[in-house]
Scaffold this motif. Structure first.
Motif, short mmCIF file in Angstrom:
data_model
loop_
_atom_site.label_atom_id
_atom_site.label_comp_id
_atom_site.label_asym_id
_atom_site.label_seq_id
_atom_site.Cartn_x
_atom_site.Cartn_y
_atom_site.Cartn_z
N ASN A 176 0.62 -1.02 -0.76
CA ASN A 176 -0.16 -0.20 -0.02
C ASN A 176 0.70 1.34 -0.40
O ASN A 176 0.55 2.25 -0.18
CB ASN A 176 -0.85 -0.11 1.04
CG ASN A 176 -2.18 -1.46 1.05
OD1 ASN A 176 -2.11 -1.88 0.28
ND2 ASN A 176 -2.37 -1.52 2.48
N TYR A 189 -12.16 -1.12 -4.90
CA TYR A 189 -10.43 -2.16 -5.16
C TYR A 189 -11.55 -3.35 -4.67
O TYR A 189 -11.28 -4.72 -4.74
CB TYR A 189 -9.50 -1.11 -4.01
CG TYR A 189 -8.41 -2.21 -3.63
CD1 TYR A 189 -6.71 -2.51 -4.92
CD2 TYR A 189 -8.87 -3.31 -2.32
CE1 TYR A 189 -6.68 -3.56 -4.36
CE2 TYR A 189 -7.76 -4.08 -2.18
CZ TYR A 189 -6.61 -4.25 -2.76
OH TYR A 189 -5.59 -4.66 -2.08
N PHE A 228 -6.45 2.27 2.56
CA PHE A 228 -6.06 0.81 1.88
C PHE A 228 -5.41 -0.31 2.99
O PHE A 228 -5.76 -1.12 2.53
CB PHE A 228 -4.87 1.34 0.42
CG PHE A 228 -5.40 1.54 -0.49
CD1 PHE A 228 -5.85 0.09 -1.38
CD2 PHE A 228 -5.81 2.75 -1.07
CE1 PHE A 228 -6.07 0.55 -2.16
CE2 PHE A 228 -6.07 2.50 -2.60
CZ PHE A 228 -6.21 1.67 -3.04
N ARG A 232 -4.21 1.89 -6.74
CA ARG A 232 -3.12 2.36 -4.97
C ARG A 232 -2.50 4.06 -5.49
O ARG A 232 -2.83 4.94 -4.59
CB ARG A 232 -1.83 1.76 -4.31
CG ARG A 232 -2.25 0.24 -3.78
CD ARG A 232 -1.46 -1.03 -3.38
NE ARG A 232 -2.10 -1.77 -2.89
CZ ARG A 232 -2.43 -2.96 -3.36
NH1 ARG A 232 -1.86 -3.17 -4.38
NH2 ARG A 232 -2.48 -3.93 -2.22
N VAL A 291 0.72 4.22 -2.57
CA VAL A 291 -0.13 5.58 -2.89
C VAL A 291 0.37 6.81 -2.05
O VAL A 291 0.68 7.69 -2.06
CB VAL A 291 -1.40 5.53 -1.56
CG1 VAL A 291 -1.76 4.47 -1.25
CG2 VAL A 291 -0.36 5.34 0.08
#
Length: 286
Positions: free
Chosen positions: A18, A115, A47, A144, A21
């Motif tokens: 993650n 997602y 996330f 992401r 991001v």
């Protein structure tokens, strides 16, 4: 059941994925802006929560197959440490938390829900469709990066998006290759999709994807504001690709990318040097 088992069910080791991001924030030169950094940290946490929800759903779907797997049989659900009802309840709590915390940004919420939907389809259907399975994983990484861009309103370079796509394909294909090697002749009984793959097929795919990663990153550096300086970061990317392939072939570590990124010292040092180089070039405008 205990807290350790619940945390293990959420697979915190996987949260490193993650970190994508942060791409828009870092490469735009805005990492030192506290307000945007806090927004991105919140996106990262969201996330982590939604991806943990997905992992729980996936473990519920694959519980019987995981019990036959030499490594996955030790997971909390497969081993019986946590009941199905407890897992379902935890997944609901995580999902509600994500919706509540992201409700003030509908664009981000839509990406998070996208997602989730993508991975539900993946768990029930897409993971059994050859090539589409690895492309679905790739789309998850793109979401992401887009989440980080949307939450901060910072546009992302198309070349970085392409690098994300190719890198995630590289990781997904190596993961499939590692599963075939680990499970050997019984691979199809553990994961149906492995019937459609072979070492030779995956190696042929990697001969396309692997050099494409380097080319895409080179094109990004050539088109960046500090292109002459950013070109000096190319060797780190090249070494990272070579090191990952070495670990895949000699130690079969491709099945768990998070172990490569966190436990292999040379690879970790290379990543840190690349990050330091990129940050130095961007933020000191070299």
């Amino acid at each position: 059941m205990n807290l350790k088992s619940l945390i293990s069910l959420m697979r915190p080791k996987q949260w490193i994925k993650n970190s994508f991001v942060f791409a828009a924030l870092i490469f735009s030169g805005s990492f030192i802006k506290i307000d945007l950094l806090l927004i991105t940290l919140k996106t990262f946490i969201l996330f982590c929560l939604i991806s943990s929800t997905v992992y729980i759903i996936n473990d519920l779907v694959d519980i019987e197959k995981d019990r036959l797997h030499p490594q996955k049989k030790y997971r909390p659900l497969a081993s019986g440490e946590i009941s199905k009802m407890t897992a379902i309840l935890l997944a609901i709590i995580l999902l509600v938390s994500v919706i509540w915390l992201s409700y003030d940004n509908l664009s981000l919420l839509s990406i998070l829900m996208g997602y989730l939907v993508l991975n539900i389809f993946y768990s029930f259907k897409l993971k059994n469709v050859v090539i589409i399975d690895v492309m679905s994983i790739t789309l998850g990484f793109v979401l992401r990066v887009e989440a980080g861009s949307v939450s901060t309103k910072i546009p992302i370079s198309p070349w970085l998006l392409l690098c994300t796509i190719l890198l995630s394909l590289f990781l997904a294909l190596n993961k499939r290759k590692s599963e075939i090697i680990t499970l050997k002749n019984g691979s199809s009984s553990h994961r149906k999709i492995l019937e459609e793959y072979s070492i030779e097929l995956i190696d042929n795919m990697l001969t396309i994807v692997t050099p494409s990663i380097l080319i895409a990153y080179c094109l990004y550096t050539f088109n960046s504001v500090q292109r002459q300086s950013m070109m000096f970061t190319i060797p780190f990317v090249l070494y990272g690709i070579f090191r990952y392939q070495y670990l895949m072939i000699t130690k079969n570590l491709g099945g768990k990318p998070e172990d490569v990124f966190t436990k292999d010292i040379p690879f970790l040092i290379n990543i840190l040097l690349w990050i330091i180089s990129v940050l130095t070039i961007i933020y000191f405008k070299l």
